[in-house]
Design a protein around this motif. Structure first.
Motif, short mmCIF file in Angstrom:
data_model
loop_
_atom_site.label_atom_id
_atom_site.label_comp_id
_atom_site.label_asym_id
_atom_site.label_seq_id
_atom_site.Cartn_x
_atom_site.Cartn_y
_atom_site.Cartn_z
N VAL B 127 10.64 -4.40 4.36
CA VAL B 127 11.85 -3.60 4.19
C VAL B 127 11.88 -2.98 2.79
O VAL B 127 12.15 -1.80 2.60
CB VAL B 127 13.12 -4.45 4.43
CG1 VAL B 127 14.37 -3.63 4.17
CG2 VAL B 127 13.13 -4.97 5.86
N GLN B 160 16.62 -3.92 10.31
CA GLN B 160 16.70 -3.65 8.88
C GLN B 160 15.85 -2.42 8.52
O GLN B 160 16.25 -1.59 7.71
CB GLN B 160 16.21 -4.86 8.07
CG GLN B 160 16.93 -6.15 8.39
CD GLN B 160 18.44 -6.02 8.21
OE1 GLN B 160 18.91 -5.37 7.30
NE2 GLN B 160 19.18 -6.64 9.11
N LYS B 163 17.60 0.73 9.30
CA LYS B 163 18.58 1.10 8.27
C LYS B 163 17.89 1.79 7.10
O LYS B 163 18.48 2.60 6.41
CB LYS B 163 19.31 -0.15 7.77
CG LYS B 163 20.34 -0.67 8.76
CD LYS B 163 21.08 -1.85 8.17
CE LYS B 163 22.09 -2.42 9.14
NZ LYS B 163 22.67 -3.68 8.64
N ALA B 164 16.63 1.43 6.88
CA ALA B 164 15.87 2.06 5.80
C ALA B 164 15.19 3.33 6.30
O ALA B 164 14.35 3.91 5.62
CB ALA B 164 14.84 1.10 5.25
#
Lengths: 258, 592
Positions: B127, B160, B163-164
């Motif tokens: 991430v 995650q 989201k990035a």
């Protein structure tokens, strides 16, 4: 309002409470309206908290961890009180010194030896917590004892007490309130270690295990929800300790600045 | 009030509170944890391949890589566990950083290999890398290696990553696999009577490759498993959770009991029982520790049997992958070249082991250690019993075509493995892993096909394929399970419902690539015995033909054998329609 920014001011209780509520509300609003890229939103955390409570037994797990923590704290407190009060006798001083220096030990690897000595997983869990808490408590308690002034001791002697009696009145009874304070401050150590020991022996569950599982699957909303629950629990605990101090040692706050 | 009065009242309050809360919490008035039923997993089938090498083409020994860093090329970071399946990757790189004369440097990469045993740290690093690449596209990309069957659980990081602004992407090339080092170790009697594992407890790192071996073995033997690590079900196989695979071994070595509540049929009985670890699912050196420090366990089943379960799969972010097609091809080419070297030349393998020792950084484990357990050894344990320890395999280019189904008439073996274990984990742990990322979203075989086209017509070292002697019976069975595959009454043709079961069976057998398959046909007692004998043979043959028609590469000649028993071995009374249905069955025995 002015009192909020004046040094040493004592604002009205109502004013102060309103201010605290406003600060918390502001924080929540920021969280609600300015979500960060990877940080879970408030809604997600609340949803996940609901799910943890209704289907994953968060309340039971919290209680399980709480009872373990309290058991460990009770034993550690008695142990630490014994070790610190014994420092009055020169023979026992090295023990207290060694115990307080053991704060620096990391528990990795030590758990294996504890497991060899104990007969069940639950006992290992307890003994790790007790060890961790005792070394910190001894450190705090011995330093409380060291605050005994010459004046206090002389006062007792003038009243015609013998050495043992003076020690009992001045150090043991006279410092109990501060000992309670040491216990309050160090209770947190047990909570930080609880995740570690609950992942060592996962059969009994506990809030630490729940946290570990949420983290393994990167359910960050769940992680945050559990952390907040632990935080709230800690706050309640601290409040209870303050209450205890007020009930049992009503005069201990006499010297505090108003 | 006197102090004494306060203390008495305080104690009374504390006692009242404690017992009150306890009563409340255990009464079920507050929300309870949802009850977990023990689960009977459908059989887990895996592809199998490898064994006797048909190597007629020997790749000449190339010069070994140097030791000085090459210091040029596109920087990339590769995070790995201390896992022997990476030998080809080690040789390709020549050291912790690509060295002069290494195939990695020759293909324009400057690869840094970093040891990371903690899976959640790997997820976090991916991430972080995705965010870094967003701000600075020139940053070194990150690739992490994980066990092929563990990828569905690993894919939880997808949320995650999204989201990035990116997602997971597989490098369509595997450097090798576990071949024996991951295993279920248990008491000897489990071998002869798997049912004796019911009510017993297996220590392992939950929701991971090691546990998958145990789960597959339970499924293949028709044993229920209890997914909840805080309860004990006497009618299922239970698990004891450890924080890693070495701690799992330690649980057995120490043999300390842990307290749990007993459940029967998913109902909490409130009885507290002590459980100890009776068996362990672990990998090297967990197995070595067990043998040396306590002994008493034998290999029940390992990735030698389930030979396709654990390829080393590399994942990165789509962000890096899409921006670096040239580097992806370079990486794959470098690994392919080194793979051939490691597989055909002992000098190259020894060198790869030395590089491994440097990368893994365990002072007490020199290259010789990694080399020994790569090949796998038989050692006597503390009680004098012989156990097989370790075992990995390096892949070359052809092995990869095999794994991803690009050889002639091939099956995408990895797709079967991924789906099989994804379904298992998500069925057992719906709370933690409600869903997993479909493989098609992460796997793009274009680069592998490109390389395949480049090599067309050139002599490429062949893949290892498993040879099965047609007349060779199963001597040691690993598992036995009845499948009620529905045939049309009195015929040897399948009903539509049977197709579903057969697909499941197919996937299960693909994972267990190295094991022979015996199909035993049985009928009920309707009709005359000789006709039933014939019918049971026809039905078993139908299963054999169906499997072979679906994949020649997974079911070469001699792997599947057929046995007919007619109505001679009923498992239930033929007096009821229900019992009859149970007797019309096909039993699948896996073994070697």
């Amino acid at each position: 309002m002015k009192t909020l920014f004046a040094p040493n001011a004592q604002p009205h209780r109502l004013v102060f409470t309103t201010m605290v509520v406003a600060q918390v509300a502001l924080l929540l609003l920021i969280w609600l309206f300015y979500p960060m890229q990877l940080f879970p939103s408030l809604g997600e955390v609340v949803r996940s908290l609901g799910d943890l409570i209704t289907t994953q037994g968060l309340i039971q797990e919290l209680w399980a961890s709480m009872t373990t923590a309290l058991q460990a704290l009770a034993v550690a407190t008695l142990l630490a009180l014994g070790i610190s009060y014994l420092t009055a006798l020169p023979f026992f001083r090295p023990i207290a010194y060694a115990a307080s220096k053991m704060r620096y030990l990391t528990l990795t690897g030590l758990t294996f030896f504890m497991a060899l000595m104990m007969s069940s997983g639950h006992q290992v869990k307890l003994s790790v917590l007790i060890f961790g808490a005792t070394v910190y408590l001894v450190t705090g308690m011995t330093s409380v004892i060291l605050t005994t002034t010459q004046e206090e001791m002389d006062h007792a002697r003038t009243l015609g007490m013998g050495e043992w009696r003076s020690f009992w009145e001045v150090v043991v009874l006279g410092k109990l309130d501060e000992m309670l304070e040491v216990v309050r401050q160090n209770f947190a150590i047990i909570w930080t270690m609880i995740t570690l020991v609950e992942t060592l022996y996962q059969s009994e569950g506990g809030i630490g295990l729940l946290l570990y599982k949420q983290n393994r699957y990167l359910h960050l909303d769940g992680v945050l929800a559990i952390q907040l629950v632990i935080l709230a629990t800690g706050a309640v605990q601290d409040y209870v300790f303050v209450l205890l101090r007020r009930v049992f040692f009503p005069y201990s706050a006499l010297t505090t600045a108003k | 009030m006197t102090t004494r009065g306060k203390i008495v009242i305080g104690l009374l309050l504390v006692a009242a509170l404690y017992f009150g809360i306890n009563k409340l919490v255990s009464s079920g008035a507050v929300f309870k944890k949802a009850e977990t039923q023990s689960v009977m997993l459908n059989s887990i089938e895996l592809p199998a391949a490898t064994g006797g090498s048909r190597a007629t083409i020997v790749v000449p020994l190339a010069p070994l890589p140097g030791t000085a860093p090459a210091d040029k090329g596109t920087p990339v970071v590769w995070e790995v566990m201390a896992w022997n399946s990476q030998m080809a990757g080690m040789l390709a790189n020549g050291g912790p950083r690509s060295t002069m004369g290494s195939s990695m440097a020759a293909n324009g990469l400057d690869l840094q290999i970093v040891r990371q045993d903690d899976v959640s740290k790997m997820q976090a690093d991916l991430v972080k890398n995705a965010l870094d690449l967003q701000n600075k596209p020139a940053m070194p990309g990150l690739i992490v290696s994980i066990m092929g069957d563990g990828l569905p659980a690993f894919s939880a990081v997808q949320t995650q990553l999204q989201k990035a602004g990116t997602s997971l992407q597989i490098i369509p090339y595997s450097v090798g696999k576990s071949f024996g080092e991951d295993k279920l170790m248990g008491p000897k009697e489990w071998l002869d009577s798997p049912k004796s594992a019911l009510g017993k407890t297996i220590a392992c790192y939950l929701r991971d490759g090691d546990q998958n071996i145990a789960l597959k073995w339970c499924a293949d033997n028709g044993l229920k498993v209890n997914p909840d690590e805080t309860t004990y079900d006497p009618e299922a196989v239970n698990f004891m959770a450890a924080s890693d695979f070495l701690v799992a071994a330690e649980k057995y070595i120490l043999g300390k009991p842990e307290a749990r509540t007993k459940v029967v049929n998913g109902k909490n009985t409130g009885v507290i029982v002590d459980v100890v670890a009776d068996a362990v699912a672990t990998w090297t050196p967990g197995d070595v520790n067990i043998a040396k420090q306590r002994g008493g366990l034998v290999n029940i089943v390992s990735t030698k049997d389930y030979s396709n379960q654990m390829p080393n799969i590399m994942v990165t972010t789509k962000r890096w992958y899409d921006a670096h097609p040239k580097e992806v091809l370079g990486l794959m080419t470098a690994f392919a070249v080194a793979g051939d070297q490691v597989k055909s030349h002992p000098e190259a393998l020894a060198r790869a082991a030395d590089i491994s020792a440097t990368v893994y950084g365990d002072q007490d484990k020199p290259g010789a250690y990694w080399l020994k357990y790569y090949k796998s050894v038989s050692e006597a344990d503390r009680n004098g019993d012989v156990v097989e320890l370790g075992g990995s395999k390096a892949f070359n280019f052809s092995d990869n075509l095999n794994l991803f189904g690009l050889d002639e008439g091939g099956t995408n073996i990895y797709a079967a493995v991924y789906k099989t274990f994804g379904d298992v984990q998500s069925k057992l742990y719906p709370k933690e892993l409600p869903s997993y990322v479909p493989l098609a979203d992460m796997l793009d075989l274009t680069p592998l096909k490109k390389l395949q086209a480049q090599y067309k017509g050139k002599t490429v070292a062949p893949a290892e394929t498993q040879q099965f002697a047609a007349d060779d019976e199963i001597r040691q069975s690993v598992s036995k399970r009845a499948w009620n595959i529905a045939f049309n009454s009195g015929q040897s043709t399948f009903t539509p419902a049977a197709e579903r079961d057969l697909n499941q069976l197919f996937n299960d057998l693909v994972v267990a690539g190295r094991l022979k398959v015996a199909v035993h046909g049985h009928t009920d007692n309707t009709g005359d015995p000789s006709r039933n004998q014939q019918l049971s043979e026809d039905r078993a043959m139908a299963v054999q033909h169906w499997l072979q028609a679906k994949s020649r590469s997974a079911f070469p000649d001699g792997r599947v054998q057929v046995y007919a028993h007619g109505a001679t071995e009923p498992v239930a009374s033929n007096a009821t329609p229900d019992g009859k249905a149970k007797n019309r069955r096909v039993e699948i025995v896996l073994g070697n």
